[in-house]
Design a protein around this motif. Structure first.
Motif, PDB file in Angstrom:
ATOM      1  N   LEU A   1       1.967-111.089   1.806  1.00 18.23           N
ATOM      2  CA  LEU A   1       2.572-112.355   1.404  1.00 18.23           C
ATOM      3  C   LEU A   1       3.080-113.144   2.602  1.00 18.23           C
ATOM      4  CD1 LEU A   1       4.566-111.272  -1.781  1.00 18.23           C
ATOM      5  CD2 LEU A   1       2.314-112.345  -1.643  1.00 18.23           C
ATOM      6  N   GLN A   2       2.868-114.436   2.560  1.00 16.09           N
ATOM      7  CA  GLN A   2       3.362-115.333   3.590  1.00 16.09           C
ATOM      8  C   GLN A   2       4.739-115.860   3.178  1.00 16.09           C
ATOM      9  OE1 GLN A   2       1.674-115.806   6.518  1.00 16.09           O
ATOM     10  NE2 GLN A   2       0.294-114.260   5.651  1.00 16.09           N
ATOM     11  N   VAL A   3       5.697-115.747   4.085  1.00 16.68           N
ATOM     12  CA  VAL A   3       7.059-116.203   3.794  1.00 16.68           C
ATOM     13  C   VAL A   3       7.267-117.584   4.416  1.00 16.68           C
ATOM     14  CG1 VAL A   3       9.512-115.723   4.068  1.00 16.68           C
ATOM     15  CG2 VAL A   3       7.904-113.829   3.747  1.00 16.68           C
ATOM     16  N   PRO A   4       7.622-118.592   3.625  1.00 14.56           N
ATOM     17  CA  PRO A   4       7.869-119.932   4.172  1.00 14.56           C
ATOM     18  C   PRO A   4       9.040-119.926   5.153  1.00 14.56           C
ATOM     19  CG  PRO A   4       7.674-119.991   1.770  1.00 14.56           C
ATOM     20  CD  PRO A   4       7.776-118.551   2.166  1.00 14.56           C
ATOM     21  N   GLU A   5       9.033-120.855   6.064  1.00 20.03           N
ATOM     22  CA  GLU A   5      10.131-120.969   7.021  1.00 20.03           C
ATOM     23  C   GLU A   5      11.310-121.717   6.386  1.00 20.03           C
ATOM     24  OE1 GLU A   5       8.691-122.830  10.530  1.00 20.03           O
ATOM     25  OE2 GLU A   5       7.302-121.202  11.036  1.00 20.03           O
TER      26      GLU A   5
ATOM     27  N   VAL B   1       4.498-109.064  -5.393  1.00 22.31           N
ATOM     28  CA  VAL B   1       5.507-108.319  -4.642  1.00 22.31           C
ATOM     29  C   VAL B   1       4.818-107.491  -3.570  1.00 22.31           C
ATOM     30  CG1 VAL B   1       7.511-106.800  -4.752  1.00 22.31           C
ATOM     31  CG2 VAL B   1       6.845-108.097  -6.789  1.00 22.31           C
ATOM     32  N   GLU B   2       5.370-107.526  -2.365  1.00 22.06           N
ATOM     33  CA  GLU B   2       4.922-106.651  -1.284  1.00 22.06           C
ATOM     34  C   GLU B   2       6.101-105.772  -0.883  1.00 22.06           C
ATOM     35  OE1 GLU B   2       3.253-106.776   3.324  1.00 22.06           O
ATOM     36  OE2 GLU B   2       3.527-108.658   2.218  1.00 22.06           O
TER      37      GLU B   2
ATOM     38  N   ASN C   1       6.762-125.227  -7.289  1.00 28.60           N
ATOM     39  CA  ASN C   1       6.012-124.280  -8.108  1.00 28.60           C
ATOM     40  C   ASN C   1       6.085-122.840  -7.617  1.00 28.60           C
ATOM     41  OD1 ASN C   1       4.914-126.243  -9.968  1.00 28.60           O
ATOM     42  ND2 ASN C   1       3.592-126.922  -8.300  1.00 28.60           N
ATOM     43  N   GLN C   2       6.902-122.594  -6.579  1.00 25.69           N
ATOM     44  CA  GLN C   2       6.939-121.255  -6.010  1.00 25.69           C
ATOM     45  C   GLN C   2       8.329-120.946  -5.452  1.00 25.69           C
ATOM     46  OE1 GLN C   2       5.182-120.007  -1.970  1.00 25.69           O
ATOM     47  NE2 GLN C   2       3.530-119.469  -3.405  1.00 25.69           N
ATOM     48  N   VAL C   3       8.797-119.735  -5.701  1.00 26.77           N
ATOM     49  CA  VAL C   3      10.037-119.249  -5.107  1.00 26.77           C
ATOM     50  C   VAL C   3       9.724-117.927  -4.420  1.00 26.77           C
ATOM     51  CG1 VAL C   3      12.387-118.438  -5.533  1.00 26.77           C
ATOM     52  CG2 VAL C   3      11.487-120.377  -6.844  1.00 26.77           C
ATOM     53  N   THR C   4      10.091-117.825  -3.135  1.00 25.89           N
ATOM     54  CA  THR C   4       9.867-116.609  -2.365  1.00 25.89           C
ATOM     55  C   THR C   4      11.212-116.050  -1.925  1.00 25.89           C
ATOM     56  OG1 THR C   4       7.768-117.498  -1.536  1.00 25.89           O
ATOM     57  CG2 THR C   4       8.691-115.598  -0.366  1.00 25.89           C
ATOM     58  N   VAL C   5      11.416-114.762  -2.170  1.00 25.78           N
ATOM     59  CA  VAL C   5      12.669-114.104  -1.808  1.00 25.78           C
ATOM     60  C   VAL C   5      12.346-112.875  -0.968  1.00 25.78           C
ATOM     61  CG1 VAL C   5      14.804-113.043  -2.637  1.00 25.78           C
ATOM     62  CG2 VAL C   5      13.717-114.869  -3.980  1.00 25.78           C
TER      63      VAL C   5
ATOM     64  N   CYS D   1      12.568-105.064   3.293  1.00 30.34           N
ATOM     65  CA  CYS D   1      12.270-104.019   2.312  1.00 30.34           C
ATOM     66  C   CYS D   1      11.255-104.501   1.281  1.00 30.34           C
ATOM     67  CB  CYS D   1      13.553-103.576   1.616  1.00 30.34           C
ATOM     68  SG  CYS D   1      14.721-102.741   2.725  1.00 30.34           S
ATOM     69  N   ALA D   2      11.397-105.743   0.848  1.00 35.93           N
ATOM     70  CA  ALA D   2      10.476-106.282  -0.150  1.00 35.93           C
ATOM     71  C   ALA D   2      10.395-107.800  -0.021  1.00 35.93           C
ATOM     72  CB  ALA D   2      10.914-105.897  -1.555  1.00 35.93           C
ATOM     73  N   ILE D   3       9.218-108.311  -0.324  1.00 40.36           N
ATOM     74  CA  ILE D   3       9.011-109.755  -0.449  1.00 40.36           C
ATOM     75  C   ILE D   3       8.588-110.003  -1.889  1.00 40.36           C
ATOM     76  CG2 ILE D   3       7.775-111.785   0.368  1.00 40.36           C
ATOM     77  CD1 ILE D   3       7.071-110.151   2.908  1.00 40.36           C
ATOM     78  N   VAL D   4       9.312-110.857  -2.573  1.00 41.52           N
ATOM     79  CA  VAL D   4       9.042-111.148  -3.982  1.00 41.52           C
ATOM     80  C   VAL D   4       8.697-112.624  -4.109  1.00 41.52           C
ATOM     81  CG1 VAL D   4       9.934-111.030  -6.336  1.00 41.52           C
ATOM     82  CG2 VAL D   4      10.739-109.388  -4.613  1.00 41.52           C
ATOM     83  N   GLN D   5       7.554-112.903  -4.705  1.00 41.49           N
ATOM     84  CA  GLN D   5       7.105-114.292  -4.827  1.00 41.49           C
ATOM     85  C   GLN D   5       6.812-114.615  -6.288  1.00 41.49           C
ATOM     86  OE1 GLN D   5       3.281-115.922  -2.891  1.00 41.49           O
ATOM     87  NE2 GLN D   5       4.899-116.409  -1.435  1.00 41.49           N
ATOM     88  N   PHE D   6       7.477-115.638  -6.779  1.00 34.65           N
ATOM     89  CA  PHE D   6       7.314-116.086  -8.164  1.00 34.65           C
ATOM     90  C   PHE D   6       6.514-117.389  -8.173  1.00 34.65           C
ATOM     91  CE2 PHE D   6      11.502-114.085  -7.693  1.00 34.65           C
ATOM     92  CZ  PHE D   6      11.506-113.130  -8.713  1.00 34.65           C
ATOM     93  N   GLU D   7       5.510-117.473  -9.037  1.00 31.70           N
ATOM     94  CA  GLU D   7       4.744-118.700  -9.225  1.00 31.70           C
ATOM     95  C   GLU D   7       5.065-119.261 -10.612  1.00 31.70           C
ATOM     96  OE1 GLU D   7       2.652-120.262  -7.173  1.00 31.70           O
ATOM     97  OE2 GLU D   7       2.299-118.773  -5.586  1.00 31.70           O
ATOM     98  N   LYS D   8       5.298-120.556 -10.674  1.00 28.23           N
ATOM     99  CA  LYS D   8       5.578-121.179 -11.961  1.00 28.23           C
ATOM    100  C   LYS D   8       4.311-121.180 -12.801  1.00 28.23           C
ATOM    101  CE  LYS D   8       8.500-124.642 -12.287  1.00 28.23           C
ATOM    102  NZ  LYS D   8       9.116-125.991 -12.262  1.00 28.23           N
TER     103      LYS D   8
END
Length: 244
Positions: free
Chosen positions: A148-152, A197-198, A218-222, A232-239
């Motif tokens: 997963l790519q994490v936005p800046e 999730v990664e 349309n996207q939330v990345t945590v 530990c984890a990257i969680v990405q939600f798509e609307k």
């Protein structure tokens, strides 16, 4: 003959939100329970892995939701393995409603770990032998890159201390608990249609995780990182789907 593993259930009151709709963490629990049930039935479950100093650790998954079931609705959850490579195992899932309509489906990647060294180890022959008759094709298409790519430019949230309620039989934070932590940063009207999730590092009891979240239309990345700054984890939600 391919025989996927499946079990039927009914959406419980304890699994729904204020609108009587199945929550996303509860959906994840159903998927996780299904693969655990299959492993137990095949004789390679929790006790077998513990006796062999091994664990199946989830590396990533992607879940697409077509419709969220409602309180009391009968559902059927199914899973099957579709590939083994070295220390990797791949597994598909689907959730169907009372009318056999597809509610959700998922793709996942697992790593077979030596729990003494906490390093990947080759999947043993017994596990391959018992899963082989259960194997079929991957569900869905165009799953994309598992990385997963994490936005800046993310915003830091309040740190979260890992409690006993977060820990599972591997003595790590359960896969679904990371998603539950990350879900708190979704906007009020954000309806999740796809979850990715990664998992990168297992958090344990007493760790303090710092969430950093990026919210787009349309996207939330945590991301959830420990005190040393290790993710530990990257969680990405798509609307996507609307809960009706």
């Amino acid at each position: 003959l391919f025989l996927m593993y499946q079990f039927s259930s009914r959406v419980r009151y304890s699994e729904v939100n204020s609108e009587k709709i199945l929550t996303l963490p509860a959906l994840l629990d159903y998927l996780q329970d299904c693969c655990i049930f299959q492993s137990e039935e095949l004789g390679v479950g929790v006790d077998y892995l513990a006796d062999n100093h091994a664990a199946g650790v989830l590396s990533s998954w992607q879940i697409r939701i077509c419709r969220y079931p409602k309180l009391g609705e009968e559902i059927t959850v199914s899973t099957w393995a579709y590939d083994f490579k070295g220390f990797y195992g791949c597994r598909s899932f689907k959730v169907e409603g009372e009318d056999k309509g597809l509610l959700a489906y998922a793709n996942s990647l697992w790593v077979f770990m030596d729990t003494d060294t906490m390093r990947p180890m080759r999947i043993n022959q017994k596990m391959i032998d018992v899963y082989l008759p259960q194997m079929a094709e991957i569900i869905g298409t165009d799953w994309g890159d598992r990385k997963l790519q994490v936005p800046e430019g993310g915003t830091a949230g309040e740190p979260i201390r890992v409690q006993r309620c977060h820990i599972d039989t591997n003595h790590h934070v359960n896969n679904g608990k990371y998603v539950q932590m990350a879900e708190e940063f979704l906007p009020e009207d954000f309806e999740v249609g796809e979850l990715r999730v990664e998992y990168k590092k297992a958090a344990v009891l007493g760790d303090v995780l710092t969430p950093v979240y990026c919210v787009n239309e349309n996207q939330v990345t945590v991301t959830l990182a420990d005190e040393a700054g290790k993710t530990c984890a990257i969680v990405q939600f798509e609307k996507g789907v609307e809960r009706k």
